[in-house]
Motif scaffolding. Sequence first.
Motif, short mmCIF file in Angstrom:
data_model
loop_
_atom_site.label_atom_id
_atom_site.label_comp_id
_atom_site.label_asym_id
_atom_site.label_seq_id
_atom_site.Cartn_x
_atom_site.Cartn_y
_atom_site.Cartn_z
N PHE A 30 -78.66 -92.31 0.46
CA PHE A 30 -78.37 -91.08 -0.27
C PHE A 30 -79.61 -90.18 -0.37
O PHE A 30 -80.74 -90.66 -0.51
N ALA A 31 -79.36 -88.87 -0.33
CA ALA A 31 -80.38 -87.87 -0.66
C ALA A 31 -79.67 -86.76 -1.42
O ALA A 31 -78.53 -86.40 -1.08
N GLU A 39 -87.44 -86.31 4.56
CA GLU A 39 -88.38 -87.43 4.48
C GLU A 39 -87.72 -88.72 4.99
O GLU A 39 -88.32 -89.47 5.77
N LEU A 40 -86.49 -88.97 4.56
CA LEU A 40 -85.79 -90.18 4.99
C LEU A 40 -85.46 -90.13 6.48
O LEU A 40 -85.70 -91.10 7.21
N PHE A 63 -82.67 -77.92 6.91
CA PHE A 63 -82.84 -79.36 7.13
C PHE A 63 -82.33 -79.76 8.50
O PHE A 63 -82.99 -80.49 9.25
N CYS A 64 -81.14 -79.27 8.86
CA CYS A 64 -80.54 -79.61 10.15
C CYS A 64 -81.41 -79.10 11.30
O CYS A 64 -81.66 -79.83 12.27
N THR A 65 -81.87 -77.87 11.19
CA THR A 65 -82.73 -77.29 12.24
C THR A 65 -83.97 -78.14 12.46
O THR A 65 -84.33 -78.46 13.61
N GLU A 66 -84.62 -78.53 11.38
CA GLU A 66 -85.87 -79.27 11.48
C GLU A 66 -85.66 -80.69 12.00
O GLU A 66 -86.44 -81.17 12.83
#
Length: 233
Positions: A30-31, A39-40, A63-66
Amino acid sequence: MPHILLLEDDKRLSRLIATGLLEQEMDVSFAYDGEKAYELASTQYFDLIITDIIVPLKNGIDFCTEIKELKPNIPVIMLTALGNTDDKLKGFDSGADDYLTKPFEMLELLARVKVLLKRFSPQNLHSSNILKYEGIEMDLKLKTIHRNGILIKLTPKEFNLMQFLLENPERVLSRTEIAEKVWETRFDTGTNFIDVYINYIRKKVDKGFDVKLIHTKLGMGFILKKGYEDHIL
């Protein structure tokens, strides 16, 4: 047991999704914010990521892009209350492989998870690495595409669409077939979603070249073919 990363700040919904995944013998981490998710995902192995768009600290798009830049072969499903075409385009351009609008049926989410796990399995990813047609060369492992030696920059979803065309050269592909095979979903036939993406890749793949390869078959769909005449540029 597939390992899934779930980024969802609504803890009640997060628990419901996790319960469904666990019942299918999938492990879940989970995040609740984008920074923790990155990070995970950057330090651990996951078979698939499920992410909301509107989350704290780093939104799901960023987040998805990175993470796709770091790990391009990890499939991502976006969950969001935002459902118009522009929002979907942003999600797919960030690298998302599928998109579900809230509210959704858990069975539909599980079905899409299983499809992506199969498509991104090591066996499928390594079955064939190079696709070629009339000067176009696509490296599926490196996620690159060249035409006559010139690098063409495509977004992840444009890359997937171009891959489907290269896998089916000189065959008319309907909008429905493209939606089902590339997006693994069905779009409202009244939208121009597929046409938008065809125009994106046409401008990148055919621009500057005398021979055009991506054509529209009026009333039927699209075709990758050298010298095809019945088309709209």
